[in-house]
Scaffold this motif. Structure first.
Motif, PDB file in Angstrom:
ATOM      1  N   UNK A 140      11.289  -0.642   5.084  1.00 54.57           N
ATOM      2  CA  UNK A 140      10.139  -1.734   4.795  1.00 54.57           C
ATOM      3  C   UNK A 140      10.563  -2.829   4.093  1.00 54.57           C
ATOM      4  N   UNK A 141      10.898  -2.548   2.382  1.00 53.53           N
ATOM      5  CA  UNK A 141      11.464  -3.357   1.251  1.00 53.53           C
ATOM      6  C   UNK A 141      12.128  -4.167   2.449  1.00 53.53           C
ATOM      7  N   UNK A 142      13.279  -3.696   2.489  1.00 59.27           N
ATOM      8  CA  UNK A 142      14.770  -4.750   2.928  1.00 59.27           C
ATOM      9  C   UNK A 142      14.110  -5.439   4.184  1.00 59.27           C
TER      10      UNK A 142
ATOM     11  N   UNK B  17       0.819  -1.366  -0.150  1.00 63.20           N
ATOM     12  CA  UNK B  17       0.119  -0.130   0.155  1.00 63.20           C
ATOM     13  C   UNK B  17       0.880   1.128  -0.034  1.00 63.20           C
ATOM     14  N   UNK B  18       1.855   1.335   0.058  1.00 64.19           N
ATOM     15  CA  UNK B  18       2.465   2.240   0.277  1.00 64.19           C
ATOM     16  C   UNK B  18       3.303   2.865  -0.601  1.00 64.19           C
ATOM     17  N   UNK B  19       3.445   3.522  -1.385  1.00 66.53           N
ATOM     18  CA  UNK B  19       4.529   4.992  -2.974  1.00 66.53           C
ATOM     19  C   UNK B  19       5.461   4.200  -2.563  1.00 66.53           C
ATOM     20  N   UNK B  20       6.483   3.549  -3.753  1.00 71.07           N
ATOM     21  CA  UNK B  20       7.543   2.799  -4.693  1.00 71.07           C
ATOM     22  C   UNK B  20       8.721   4.425  -3.864  1.00 71.07           C
ATOM     23  N   UNK B  21       8.474   5.364  -4.352  1.00 70.94           N
ATOM     24  CA  UNK B  21       9.243   6.493  -4.647  1.00 70.94           C
ATOM     25  C   UNK B  21       9.579   7.321  -3.054  1.00 70.94           C
ATOM     26  N   UNK B  22       8.765   6.343  -2.071  1.00 73.00           N
ATOM     27  CA  UNK B  22       8.937   7.348  -0.838  1.00 73.00           C
ATOM     28  C   UNK B  22      10.765   6.794   0.082  1.00 73.00           C
ATOM     29  N   UNK B  23      11.357   6.857   1.426  1.00 74.06           N
ATOM     30  CA  UNK B  23      12.095   6.365   1.885  1.00 74.06           C
ATOM     31  C   UNK B  23      11.396   5.525   2.736  1.00 74.06           C
ATOM     32  N   UNK B  24      10.367   5.316   3.446  1.00 73.16           N
ATOM     33  CA  UNK B  24       9.830   4.468   4.217  1.00 73.16           C
ATOM     34  C   UNK B  24       9.626   3.078   3.754  1.00 73.16           C
TER      35      UNK B  24
END
Length: 337
Positions: free
Chosen positions: A329-331, A318-325
């Motif tokens: 989170x992906x890592x 649900x998050x936008x791919x261009x954000x730091x979060x």
């Protein structure tokens, strides 16, 4: 008309520090393009027909206003190169006059929005050190400088400038927005007592429903549990859950309750509230992301890795791919998987 339309179309994202200048999105800008073009055309026509420029001096007092209007119209269209050129022309043509300084402040905004921070910093340093700077323009200068510091994430400096701007602002609507940003900046720096104070100042100004709602939620999130009683704040949020007007915002309210429980170090109480926030989030992807991320972090700290992985999955979805979060989170989600 164009500026008013942009202000009306502007939608604040209260999960971020809201903008000091409510100018709408790029799509909103396109809708006012024809209005701005008309303003540019009228300004140019006024200059060509009515300018009385003799021996290096302009004798029609409206001409400089026309140049400034044209430059602003390019700024609102986000045509920053043309806007910068127009503001610089005013600086050259009307050096030392008040309109020269006004154009310089707008020029600084162009640099900041264009992310040319080095040019913006040089200009701010010049303006601040200029002993001839008009006192009447102290408010817009402080505001523009605060905007610059927010973009650079220099929150302490932004607070200093914005507090000065607030004291010089008379319009209630503008003052309320600046107070909300001040509260957010203190919240970001974990100055919870100051953040709570400014959120309460916002509520005293009777803002529109959306801002009042978010001020109440954020006040709960930033509430200083050591110096204040949380019972009243919790009761207010629980009443908000029962209000039919808040049906679409249940996820935000549950998140506020969960954050308040976390401030009280009641993790066991916070987790089911975060879960309710995720479950009740239907349209607000930003809130679903925030609540899921909070749960993912909590379960990770508790070494409940399967639960952590599930909520990091939801965060990524649900998050936008261009954000730091998203990147952080992906890592973790990859590691957990």
């Amino acid at each position: 008309q164009g500026v008013k339309k942009l202000n009306n179309k502007h939608q604040d994202d209260y999960n971020q520090i809201i903008s000091l200048y409510p100018l709408g999105s790029k799509e909103d800008m396109q809708s006012v393009g024809p209005t701005m073009d008309k303003a540019i055309k009228k300004g140019a026509k006024a200059i060509s027909k009515h300018s009385i420029f003799i021996k290096g001096e302009e004798y029609n007092k409206w001409i400089d206003d026309c140049y400034l209007m044209i430059a602003k119209a390019y700024y609102y269209k986000r045509e920053y190169v043309k806007a910068i050129e127009a503001f610089r022309y005013i600086n050259r043509q009307y050096q030392g006059a008040q309109i020269d300084y006004e154009a310089a402040i707008w020029l600084s905004r162009c640099y900041v929005d264009k992310k040319d921070y080095s040019s913006a910093e040089l200009l701010f340093n010049t303006l601040i050190s200029d002993e001839s700077f008009p006192e009447a323009l102290n408010q817009p200068l402080a505001l523009a400088y605060a905007h610059y510091h927010i973009q650079k994430k220099n929150y302490s400096s932004a607070i200093e400038e914005l507090e000065a701007a607030v004291n010089l602002t008379n319009k209630k609507r503008h003052k309320t927005r600046y107070l909300f940003v001040l509260a957010q900046l203190h919240h970001q720096k974990e100055n919870y007592t100051k953040a709570t104070y400014y959120y309460e100042q916002v509520l005293k100004k009777s803002p529109d429903y959306e801002m009042a709602f978010n001020a109440k939620i954020n006040r709960a999130r930033a509430f200083d549990v050591e110096s204040g009683n949380t019972i009243k704040i919790k009761a207010e949020l629980l009443d908000m859950l029962k209000d039919g007007k808040n049906k679409e915002y249940l996820d935000v309210i549950y998140f506020g309750l969960a954050e308040l429980s976390m401030r009280e170090k009641k993790v066991g109480e916070a987790i089911p509230l975060y879960k309710l926030s995720v479950a009740k989030s239907v349209k607000n992807n930003a809130q679903k992301t925030l609540s899921s991320l909070s749960l993912g972090k909590l379960y990770y700290e508790q070494k409940k890795y399967r639960m952590a992985q599930a909520y990091y999955d939801t965060t990524i979805a649900y998050s936008k791919p261009n954000t730091r979060e998203y990147k952080t989170a992906l890592q973790r989600q990859t590691t957990l998987t």
